[in-house]
Design a protein around this motif. Structure first.
Motif: not given
Length: 305
Positions: A151-157, A213-218, A251-255, A257-263
């Motif tokens: 199982h993988v998010a479509a956005a990740e693939a 965030g980390h990746t689009p489909g994380h 390693f964050e492709h969109y840092p 957004e990754a920070s927002r997701v993390r918080v």
């Protein structure tokens, strides 16, 4: 896989001096955290947007080396009903990046007497090589079930068709290795991959949710049963994230957004009191999140023997 067997059977490995697996139950669901080893990486990658002096002070306060240290690498096995689910698959073989102490997951599953043929599902938080490489070790695919569901998010693939590394800060060689590994994985397992959009219940009480965030489909995976819950956060949370959630990981492709997701995720877990496990927190990486104002605090569980 039974909790009693996993908790109390001991396999002695002469080359291992510390535990590499830890079992617990979330309601009726069995959970096993397994160490895939460690990744020696530069400390700057924990917060490449941080003031170097502030970052150095944090490392000193945490009694960590200034230049590089060993990032933990954890995966999880979950049993819900008749399904045995692997959450991420470790690094696998070293792709010429000199990471000899990682890639231990397959042998450690064997040490826990978990047969690869018993795994019905794999959920991948994202397609970085330290999360999928175990499935690319020679001979592993032949030992997996032909009807295995991955199982993988479509956005990740979609992202890995033409990945963007413009905002990452990785050591030399890593972007090329990540591209090559994801490409090979998507080709070799294309018949078993099942894509989902934003949220998907893989088994009773086991739900994958795309965060980006980390990746689009994380995605993160929540395990819930009997009024208890545990979230496997993948690479949404790092050791520095509680003190400095706005620091950007290399390693964050969109840092941003990754920070927002993390918080957001840390606030959710602080409010619920549910358990957190993450790929790069110190093994077994099981704990809770406390909060006071804008400050988060990591509260490791006491080991239950």
């Amino acid at each position: 896989m039974s909790l009693q067997h996993l908790s109390h059977s001991i396999t002695t490995l002469r080359d291992e001096l510390v535990p590499s697996r830890y079992a617990l139950k979330i309601g009726d669901i069995e959970v096993l955290v397994v160490s895939d080893g460690v990744l020696p990486l530069p400390t700057v990658m924990l917060g490449h947007n941080a003031d170097p002096a502030v970052r150095a002070a944090w490392m000193k306060d945490m009694f960590l080396p200034q230049d590089a240290f060993d990032w933990p690498l954890n995966a999880v096995v979950v049993r819900s009903g008749e399904q045995t689910i692997l959450l991420d698959a470790g690094l696998g073989l070293d792709p010429d990046l000199h990471l000899p102490r990682a890639g231990q997951l397959i042998k450690r599953l064997e040490a826990a007497e978990i047969e690869l043929a018993s795994v019905t599902d794999v959920i991948l938080t994202h397609l970085h090589m330290d999360h999928i490489g175990g499935l690319l070790i020679e001979g592993v695919k032949d030992r997996l079930r032909p009807d295995l569901r991955i199982h993988v998010a479509a956005a990740e693939a979609k992202f890995w068709e033409a990945p963007d590394f413009s905002q990452t800060q990785m050591p030399e060689g890593f972007p090329d290795a990540l591209r090559a590994t994801s490409k090979r994985f998507l080709k070799e397992y294309q018949d078993q991959i099942q894509l989902f959009d934003d949220e998907y219940e893989v088994a009773s009480g086991v739900v994958a949710r795309r965060t980006g965030g980390h990746t689009p489909g994380h995605c993160v995976i929540r395990v819930a049963s009997g009024g208890e819950g545990l979230t496997f956060a993948g690479d949404a949370v790092f050791p520095v994230s509680f003190d400095q959630p706005d620091w950007h990981n290399g390693f964050e492709h969109y840092p941003e957004e990754a920070s927002r997701v993390r918080v957001g995720l840390l606030r959710e877990l602080a409010a619920s009191g549910e358990l957190l496990v993450a790929t790069h927190l110190p093994f077994p990486s099981i704990g809770r999140v406390a909060i006071a104002g804008d400050a988060f605090r990591w509260v490791p569980v006491f080991w239950d023997y």
